[in-house]
Design a protein around this motif. Structure first.
Motif, PDB file in Angstrom:
ATOM      1  N   LYS A  81       0.224 -31.196  47.332  1.00  0.00           N
ATOM      2  CA  LYS A  81       1.343 -31.341  46.472  1.00  0.00           C
ATOM      3  C   LYS A  81       1.071 -32.425  45.710  1.00  0.00           C
ATOM      4  CE  LYS A  81       3.790 -27.619  47.401  1.00  0.00           C
ATOM      5  NZ  LYS A  81       5.014 -27.555  47.849  1.00  0.00           N
ATOM      6  N   ALA A  82       0.580 -33.438  46.183  1.00  0.00           N
ATOM      7  CA  ALA A  82       0.221 -34.925  45.536  1.00  0.00           C
ATOM      8  C   ALA A  82      -0.845 -34.634  44.643  1.00  0.00           C
ATOM      9  CB  ALA A  82      -0.399 -35.980  46.674  1.00  0.00           C
ATOM     10  N   PHE A  83      -1.705 -33.687  44.854  1.00  0.00           N
ATOM     11  CA  PHE A  83      -2.731 -33.394  43.756  1.00  0.00           C
ATOM     12  C   PHE A  83      -1.987 -32.547  42.644  1.00  0.00           C
ATOM     13  CE2 PHE A  83      -5.821 -30.034  41.883  1.00  0.00           C
ATOM     14  CZ  PHE A  83      -6.509 -30.950  41.317  1.00  0.00           C
ATOM     15  N   PHE A  84      -1.082 -31.801  42.722  1.00  0.00           N
ATOM     16  CA  PHE A  84      -0.426 -31.149  41.439  1.00  0.00           C
ATOM     17  C   PHE A  84       0.393 -31.976  41.003  1.00  0.00           C
ATOM     18  CE2 PHE A  84      -2.157 -27.324  43.744  1.00  0.00           C
ATOM     19  CZ  PHE A  84      -2.813 -26.775  42.824  1.00  0.00           C
ATOM     20  N   SER A  85       0.905 -33.077  41.538  1.00  0.00           N
ATOM     21  CA  SER A  85       1.946 -34.022  40.996  1.00  0.00           C
ATOM     22  C   SER A  85       1.130 -34.805  40.110  1.00  0.00           C
ATOM     23  CB  SER A  85       2.565 -34.911  42.110  1.00  0.00           C
ATOM     24  OG  SER A  85       3.501 -33.987  42.872  1.00  0.00           O
ATOM     25  N   PHE A  86      -0.128 -35.132  40.365  1.00  0.00           N
ATOM     26  CA  PHE A  86      -0.846 -35.765  39.664  1.00  0.00           C
ATOM     27  C   PHE A  86      -1.504 -35.092  38.293  1.00  0.00           C
ATOM     28  CE2 PHE A  86      -5.616 -35.787  38.486  1.00  0.00           C
ATOM     29  CZ  PHE A  86      -5.663 -37.132  37.873  1.00  0.00           C
ATOM     30  N   LEU A  87      -1.511 -34.021  38.646  1.00  0.00           N
ATOM     31  CA  LEU A  87      -1.961 -32.875  37.316  1.00  0.00           C
ATOM     32  C   LEU A  87      -0.850 -32.578  36.413  1.00  0.00           C
ATOM     33  CD1 LEU A  87      -3.993 -30.104  38.807  1.00  0.00           C
ATOM     34  CD2 LEU A  87      -4.894 -31.983  37.514  1.00  0.00           C
ATOM     35  N   GLY A  88       0.449 -32.587  37.083  1.00  0.00           N
ATOM     36  CA  GLY A  88       1.682 -32.495  36.098  1.00  0.00           C
ATOM     37  C   GLY A  88       1.942 -33.900  35.340  1.00  0.00           C
ATOM     38  N   SER A  89       1.699 -34.995  36.051  1.00  0.00           N
ATOM     39  CA  SER A  89       2.037 -36.242  35.298  1.00  0.00           C
ATOM     40  C   SER A  89       0.862 -36.530  34.176  1.00  0.00           C
ATOM     41  CB  SER A  89       2.081 -37.279  36.354  1.00  0.00           C
ATOM     42  OG  SER A  89       0.769 -37.465  37.175  1.00  0.00           O
ATOM     43  N   LEU A  90      -0.193 -35.872  34.597  1.00  0.00           N
ATOM     44  CA  LEU A  90      -1.492 -35.893  33.500  1.00  0.00           C
ATOM     45  C   LEU A  90      -0.932 -35.165  32.427  1.00  0.00           C
ATOM     46  CD1 LEU A  90      -4.149 -37.393  32.796  1.00  0.00           C
ATOM     47  CD2 LEU A  90      -5.043 -35.200  34.030  1.00  0.00           C
ATOM     48  N   VAL A  91      -0.421 -34.028  32.553  1.00  0.00           N
ATOM     49  CA  VAL A  91      -0.010 -33.293  31.363  1.00  0.00           C
ATOM     50  C   VAL A  91       1.017 -34.109  30.420  1.00  0.00           C
ATOM     51  CG1 VAL A  91       1.379 -31.123  30.805  1.00  0.00           C
ATOM     52  CG2 VAL A  91      -0.459 -31.083  32.415  1.00  0.00           C
ATOM     53  N   PHE A  92       2.100 -34.680  31.126  1.00  0.00           N
ATOM     54  CA  PHE A  92       3.169 -35.347  30.143  1.00  0.00           C
ATOM     55  C   PHE A  92       2.338 -36.664  29.635  1.00  0.00           C
ATOM     56  CE2 PHE A  92       6.018 -32.624  32.613  1.00  0.00           C
ATOM     57  CZ  PHE A  92       7.098 -32.678  31.674  1.00  0.00           C
TER      58      PHE A  92
END
Length: 240
Positions: A81-92
């Motif tokens: 989940k930390a990895f996908f939080s990283f990707l999500g924040s990168l998108v923004f």
């Protein structure tokens, strides 16, 4: 146990898919023949395409065990989940940079360059911080989110650093699920909630809205809110 897609999320997935398909179609079929159209379509693809993928995997635990066994006393934050939080924040962050650099392209009925620039600054600042925190989560050892001891319930309340609230079991009044679409939170109600209020506007706002400053966001784990609720009630012997 296989993960099932929440029916409430289906509409959100349809919206992500619709806008992603529209942006791909526009890019492939000449919708990007001007720089302005290309940037708008590319931004739409990054936001709805990348954001949709991240949202999907944050909300589902494919390949992960979702039942908490009887021997478990500690629940850790999920590296996945930390990895996908990283990707999500990168998108923004990427979207924020696009809106800052190309703010003049966002000139329409519902948005103007000044608003686009301001939103871009907020995205880069806020989600940039989450991006850095996510990187830290990925590099460091797993953080303890919940720990059950003989006399206390220990809850992780830190964001930038580890900060544990140690709550004596005899001070816990109730444990309830609170739905804030699209997430379900687990709230811990105690006899003296003011003792656990941390400084900051958001912390006080959370207490005013829910009646408790202590909450758990299951989206950072590999378990559902229902599983965490059962786990806590069983170990603290509270009947809601």
């Amino acid at each position: 146990m296989k993960s099932k897609i929440n029916k409430k999320d289906i509409l959100i997935y349809i919206i992500f898919l619709l806008f992603t398909s529209m942006s791909i179609y526009s890019l492939v079929n000449g919708g990007g023949d001007s720089e302005r159209k290309f940037i708008i379509n590319l931004g739409t693809l990054i936001f709805f395409g990348g954001g949709g993928i991240v949202y999907f995997f944050l909300k589902n635990n494919f390949g992960s065990e979702k039942l908490i066994d009887d021997k478990t006393k500690i629940i850790y934050e999920s590296k996945q989940k930390a990895f996908f939080s990283f990707l999500g924040s990168l998108v923004f962050v990427i979207m924020g940079i696009i809106m800052i650099i190309y703010n003049s392209y966002f000139d329409g009925r519902r948005m103007n360059p000044q608003i686009a620039f301001f939103i871009g600054i907020i995205c880069v600042s806020f989600f940039g911080l989450i991006l850095l925190v996510s990187i830290k989560r990925l590099i460091n050892a797993k953080r303890i989110l919940i720990e059950i001891t003989e006399s206390t319930l220990n809850i992780q309340i830190g964001f930038l650093k580890n900060e544990i609230a140690k709550i004596p079991k005899n001070e816990i009044v109730s444990i309830k699920e609170h739905i804030v679409p699209p997430n379900n939170f687990v709230l811990i109600f105690v006899k003296d909630p003011e003792k656990y209020i941390r400084k900051g506007f958001l912390k006080n706002t959370n207490y005013k809205i829910t009646g408790t400053p202590i909450n758990i966001n299951p989206i950072t784990t590999n378990f559902s809110s229902n599983e965490i609720l059962k786990f806590l009630n069983k170990n603290i012997n509270i009947e809601n």
